[in-house]
Design a protein around this motif. Structure first.
Motif: not given
Lengths: 122, 156
Positions: B79, B82-83, B86
């Motif tokens: 999570a 990185s984006e 996540f």
């Protein structure tokens, strides 16, 4: 009964107290983490990183991980010395229990290194 | 104290019968008592008191949580990486299997904490009588279900 080959100068009372002290660290920590997830609406990457990588949370996470290691070790050790006995696990029980303890300690060591790498990555 | 606990639980019939048998044998004589006294306390015929079941479940949940730490670290690792990570972690706990594991771990952790708090109270001799242990055990189970349900509903 467990045959203790090595006699460490070790106090069961300290295990008892450490088990309870770490529980009293981990219980509020759990409330804190659950509280964050339950009260944050529209969770996104930014909110997650901002919360977990603030200095107070980095300290709390580190403390919690150390508490988990101590708490889990005492718990797993107790289970091993209760059930992995010659009466239950046969004449190799001492070997089996030692191997079980090494596996537990190994897993906890990996958890500790992994968690600290995660917590202090930023 | 032991007899009292059996009365309250009302379920350890095997042991009570054994107790009665040993009483009648004691009238016959010491010689026969040695050969006829009950030695087979078959654990399968006992119904364990609720407090004993809660106690062993506290241990079992502890072992599950030991493994659960790996799941928590993995999910957290994913999570915060990185984006995209996540999004992947969010998909993981939205998947029925991931949701089952996460909700299972929340229930496990809730039980472990509530039963642990009961343990702490008993350290201070609060609720450590047989009757109190029974009602305390019911409280542990009810609280676990209620808290897990509330957390589950709020999260999803």
């Amino acid at each position: 009964m467990v045959t203790r080959v090595l006699k460490f100068n070790h106090s069961g009372l300290s295990d008892f107290m450490i088990q309870r002290a770490t529980a009293m660290i981990l219980t509020p920590y759990t409330f804190l983490i659950m509280g964050f997830f339950l009260t944050t609406s529209e969770m996104d990457y930014g909110k997650l990183v901002e919360f977990f990588f603030s200095l107070p949370m980095q300290v709390a996470n580190s403390l919690a991980m150390l508490a988990i290691v101590a708490h889990a070790w005492i718990g797993m050790w107790t289970i091993g010395t209760d059930y992995l006995l010659e009466a239950h696990a046969g004449k190799h029980a001492n070997f089996i229990r030692s191997a079980y303890q090494v596996v537990c300690l190994g897993a906890l060591f990996i958890y500790l290194v992994w968690a600290f790498r995660l917590v202090w990555q930023f | 104290m032991l007899c009292r606990s059996l009365e309250v639980d009302g379920s350890l019939r095997g042991l009570r019968q054994a107790h009665n048998a040993s009483v009648s044998i004691s009238n016959i004589g010491v010689k026969r008592m040695k050969t006829e006294r009950p030695v087979n306390l078959n654990l399968l015929v006992f119904r364990f008191p609720l407090a004993a079941i809660v106690s062993i479940t506290h241990r079992i949940t502890g072992v599950i949580l030991f493994a659960g730490v790996a799941f928590a670290l993995y999910a957290f690792d994913l999570a915060v990486a990185s984006e995209q990570g996540f999004v992947a972690a969010k998909a993981l706990v939205a998947h029925p299997l991931g949701m089952f594991v996460l909700l299972g771990l929340i229930a496990t952790l809730t039980f472990h904490i509530v039963a642990g708090l009961k343990h702490l109270l008993m350290d201070f001799h609060v609720g450590d009588t047989v009757e109190a242990a029974f009602y305390g055990s019911i409280a542990v189970i009810v609280l676990t279900i209620v808290i897990t349900g509330a957390v589950g509903v709020t999260l999803w």
